[in-house]
Enzyme design. Sequence first.
Site, PDB file in Angstrom:
ATOM      1  N   ARG A  89       0.889  -1.243  -0.040  1.00  7.67           N
ATOM      2  CA  ARG A  89       0.212  -0.074  -0.173  1.00  7.67           C
ATOM      3  C   ARG A  89       0.811   1.194   0.068  1.00  7.67           C
ATOM      4  O   ARG A  89       0.306   2.227  -0.232  1.00  7.67           O
ATOM      5  CB  ARG A  89      -0.881  -0.046   1.135  1.00  7.67           C
ATOM      6  CG  ARG A  89      -2.061  -0.977   1.007  1.00  7.67           C
ATOM      7  CD  ARG A  89      -3.237  -0.516   1.786  1.00  7.67           C
ATOM      8  NE  ARG A  89      -4.322  -1.543   1.585  1.00  7.67           N
ATOM      9  CZ  ARG A  89      -5.315  -1.810   2.216  1.00  7.67           C
ATOM     10  NH1 ARG A  89      -5.559  -1.232   3.433  1.00  7.67           N
ATOM     11  NH2 ARG A  89      -6.248  -2.533   1.810  1.00  7.67           N
ATOM     12  N   ARG A 157     -21.683  -3.176   7.039  1.00 12.14           N
ATOM     13  CA  ARG A 157     -20.661  -2.977   7.929  1.00 12.14           C
ATOM     14  C   ARG A 157     -20.749  -1.354   8.562  1.00 12.14           C
ATOM     15  O   ARG A 157     -21.031  -0.669   7.700  1.00 12.14           O
ATOM     16  CB  ARG A 157     -19.279  -2.927   7.015  1.00 12.14           C
ATOM     17  CG  ARG A 157     -18.624  -4.344   7.583  1.00 12.14           C
ATOM     18  CD  ARG A 157     -17.503  -4.451   6.593  1.00 12.14           C
ATOM     19  NE  ARG A 157     -16.627  -3.468   6.300  1.00 12.14           N
ATOM     20  CZ  ARG A 157     -15.467  -3.386   5.734  1.00 12.14           C
ATOM     21  NH1 ARG A 157     -15.286  -4.662   4.892  1.00 12.14           N
ATOM     22  NH2 ARG A 157     -14.586  -2.543   5.717  1.00 12.14           N
ATOM     23  N   ARG A 168     -12.192   6.455   2.424  1.00 11.39           N
ATOM     24  CA  ARG A 168     -11.255   5.388   2.178  1.00 11.39           C
ATOM     25  C   ARG A 168     -10.925   5.435   0.479  1.00 11.39           C
ATOM     26  O   ARG A 168      -9.857   5.333   0.594  1.00 11.39           O
ATOM     27  CB  ARG A 168     -12.116   3.994   2.459  1.00 11.39           C
ATOM     28  CG  ARG A 168     -11.662   3.542   3.787  1.00 11.39           C
ATOM     29  CD  ARG A 168     -13.074   2.955   4.566  1.00 11.39           C
ATOM     30  NE  ARG A 168     -13.282   1.769   3.499  1.00 11.39           N
ATOM     31  CZ  ARG A 168     -14.444   1.020   3.630  1.00 11.39           C
ATOM     32  NH1 ARG A 168     -15.509   1.554   4.548  1.00 11.39           N
ATOM     33  NH2 ARG A 168     -14.753   0.108   2.932  1.00 11.39           N
TER      34      ARG A 168
END
Length: 210
Positions: A89, A157, A168
């Site tokens: 990442r 969620r 995000r």
Amino acid sequence: MKRFILFGAPGSGKGTMGEFIQRDFGYVRISTGDILRSEIEQGSADGRRARGHMESGGLVPDELVIELVRRRLGRDDLDGGYVMDGYPRTLAQAEALSAVPCASEKAIAIDVEEDEAVDRLLSRLTCRECGAIYNLRNKPPRTAGVCDLCGGVVERRSDDNEQAVRQRFRVYAERTLPVIGYYDLKGVLSRVDGRGAAAPVYGRVKELIS
Ligand SMILES: [Zn+2]
């Protein structure tokens, strides 16, 4: 051994593609999200360190993720090849991975528009008990709110609300796009159109796997 690396924003279907590749080709899917969740469940020191960062929505520090992946890659079940999901990442992670030898390497970036990804995540439901994934639009549970597989409670969620999902997406764009550029420069990157249903997207991904 062969190494595949999947890139994709939240909602791109990257995790599903990794599962399909493992099923059809036998390459072991290595998900850093799964590794971190497992450390947290075991209550290990690494898990305790990772937990705070994950709960605050930040990235887990490079040194910790790099060490956990190094340990995973040291196991002897990967001779047939493996698929990385959620790693690297950051550029530091990409460089650490490049230091691990492999016979061939291919990176696949699944491109999806922000609005489509957000829409997918907001209609996604997960079983609280077994983790089975449903989708309100095209794969709802047979009985609303109840898991087909285990009878557990199926719900959205808590971090799949629009604001968190868009956040995000922005973090992905800022932190991970340079990593995709790294693999592009290395000459091992392919891009796949991630719009539409999972099956046709997987059809496009599959052409790149051998
Ligand atoms: Zn279930």
